[in-house]
Design an enzyme around this catalytic site. Structure first.
Site, PDB file in Angstrom:
ATOM      1  N   ASP A   1      39.357  35.016  42.787  1.00 15.77           N
ATOM      2  CA  ASP A   1      39.930  35.536  41.402  1.00 15.77           C
ATOM      3  C   ASP A   1      40.388  37.189  41.743  1.00 15.77           C
ATOM      4  O   ASP A   1      39.501  37.940  41.977  1.00 15.77           O
ATOM      5  CB  ASP A   1      38.904  35.393  40.278  1.00 15.77           C
ATOM      6  CG  ASP A   1      39.581  36.206  39.228  1.00 15.77           C
ATOM      7  OD1 ASP A   1      40.712  36.370  38.965  1.00 15.77           O
ATOM      8  OD2 ASP A   1      38.903  36.242  37.956  1.00 15.77           O
TER       9      ASP A   1
ATOM     10  N   THR B   1      39.887  44.381  32.897  1.00 14.84           N
ATOM     11  CA  THR B   1      40.593  46.006  32.847  1.00 14.84           C
ATOM     12  C   THR B   1      40.939  46.089  31.397  1.00 14.84           C
ATOM     13  O   THR B   1      40.967  47.004  30.770  1.00 14.84           O
ATOM     14  CB  THR B   1      41.760  46.054  33.836  1.00 14.84           C
ATOM     15  OG1 THR B   1      41.188  45.742  35.341  1.00 14.84           O
ATOM     16  CG2 THR B   1      42.378  47.317  33.894  1.00 14.84           C
TER      17      THR B   1
ATOM     18  N   GLU C   1      45.601  31.772  35.847  1.00 11.10           N
ATOM     19  CA  GLU C   1      44.534  32.368  35.614  1.00 11.10           C
ATOM     20  C   GLU C   1      43.612  32.054  34.469  1.00 11.10           C
ATOM     21  O   GLU C   1      42.494  31.866  34.441  1.00 11.10           O
ATOM     22  CB  GLU C   1      44.825  34.250  35.363  1.00 11.10           C
ATOM     23  CG  GLU C   1      43.690  34.865  35.223  1.00 11.10           C
ATOM     24  CD  GLU C   1      43.918  36.233  34.945  1.00 11.10           C
ATOM     25  OE1 GLU C   1      42.989  37.049  34.798  1.00 11.10           O
ATOM     26  OE2 GLU C   1      45.135  36.788  35.069  1.00 11.10           O
TER      27      GLU C   1
ATOM     28  N   THR D   1      40.634  45.371  39.414  1.00  6.90           N
ATOM     29  CA  THR D   1      39.845  46.150  39.812  1.00  6.90           C
ATOM     30  C   THR D   1      38.967  45.492  40.990  1.00  6.90           C
ATOM     31  O   THR D   1      38.577  46.036  42.141  1.00  6.90           O
ATOM     32  CB  THR D   1      38.701  46.781  38.992  1.00  6.90           C
ATOM     33  OG1 THR D   1      39.455  47.329  37.748  1.00  6.90           O
ATOM     34  CG2 THR D   1      37.748  47.706  39.716  1.00  6.90           C
ATOM     35  N   LEU D   2      38.216  44.278  40.848  1.00  5.12           N
ATOM     36  CA  LEU D   2      37.646  43.645  41.521  1.00  5.12           C
ATOM     37  C   LEU D   2      38.302  42.313  41.896  1.00  5.12           C
ATOM     38  O   LEU D   2      38.918  41.599  41.249  1.00  5.12           O
ATOM     39  CB  LEU D   2      36.050  43.202  40.895  1.00  5.12           C
ATOM     40  CG  LEU D   2      35.299  44.548  40.689  1.00  5.12           C
ATOM     41  CD1 LEU D   2      33.820  44.145  40.259  1.00  5.12           C
ATOM     42  CD2 LEU D   2      35.034  45.268  42.180  1.00  5.12           C
TER      43      LEU D   2
END
Length: 276
Positions: free
Chosen positions: A8, A105, A76, A12-13
């Site tokens: 995924d 986010t 997603e 940010t990550l």
């Protein structure tokens, strides 16, 4: 031997999920700013791994994996709900209808009714807000440091409560509710505020906005449970407490999954394991 990986790629990550021996679920994360690190990690495996890929920056990672033949993209929202259902079952939750609030986010809110789900709301308030406002107001950029210091702070002299507006008179609603986030901040300059208090107040604003919207959705959908997920909650006990307390105050049941930020990666992994 690892046969499949779920990835995924968030703003940010980048979260990764795969099963090790004995069907043990292994979870990892990488900074999305360095997707070549993720690519190098994947290509370090000699076996031909099946990859389930999802997330807002999935297309960027695909440019590093052009030569990989066993790559499958999953929407997603579908991946996230599949992961949530797996986690709920693993944690022995029995309900089938809920509001799912994904705090990344930004924040996306979904209705889950049995096998059906749909996105019903969202807000730009989320982990990006927490990081951005914290950096602007205190100069602190590191997520773990923000969480650590916010746990030491107080919102009492920065936020304005309903009871503050009525000056001891009877309030038409619960006097302990926040009337205005940062509403008392103008009484003293920011420089006189501790970083701990400012960070606690930022967490409070983010948590209350997200939980308020989630609770309204739960009333509209006529469900009791609100499942809060997303990397912003990971190791963030102050935010979980704010959201949990406010949700209970409004007579809804908050659920926090153990692996808060990995639902999308788990769902992407299951799409390859289940052959979908």
């Amino acid at each position: 031997m690892v046969q499949a990986i779920g990835i995924d790629v968030g703003g940010t990550l980048t979260k990764v999920a795969f099963f090790e021996k004995n069907h043990h679920l292994k979870l990892l994360h990488f900074p999305s700013a360095d997707l070549h690190i993720v690519s190098d990690w994947i290509t370090s495996y000699k076996e031909d791994i099946q990859i389930g890929l999802t997330g807002g920056r999935a297309e960027q990672l695909k440019t590093f994996l052009r030569s990989h033949e066993n790559l499958h993209y999953l929407v997603e929202f579908d991946a996230t709900i599949a992961g949530v259902n797996y986690q709920l079952k693993k944690d022995n939750h029995q309900f089938t209808d809920a509001v799912i609030t994904n705090i990344g986010t930004g924040t996306s809110i979904h209705s889950l009714k049995g096998a059906e789900h749909e996105r019903i709301a969202g807000t730009g308030i989320g982990g990006g807000t927490l990081l951005g406002m914290s950096a602007l107001m205190t100069g602190i950029h590191q997520f773990d440091k923000i969480v650590e210091l916010s746990a030491l702070g107080s919102r009492s002299e920065v936020d304005m409560l309903v009871s503050d507006i009525y000056f001891g008179n009877k309030t038409p609603i619960d006097g302990g509710l926040t009337a205005s986030n940062f509403g008392d901040a103008g009484l003293r300059p920011l420089i006189e505020r501790s970083k701990e208090d400012v960070l606690a107040t930022v967490q409070g604003m983010v948590g209350e906005v997200i939980s308020t919207l989630s609770i309204q959705c739960a009333f509209t959908e006529d469900v009791e449970h609100i499942v809060y997920i997303g990397s912003t909650l990971a190791q963030n006990e102050p935010l979980q407490k704010i959201i949990g307390d406010y949700t209970k105050r409004k007579n809804r049941t908050p659920i926090f999954l153990r692996d808060n930020g990995y639902s999308g990666a788990i769902g992407a992994l299951l799409s390859k394991i289940d052959g979908k």
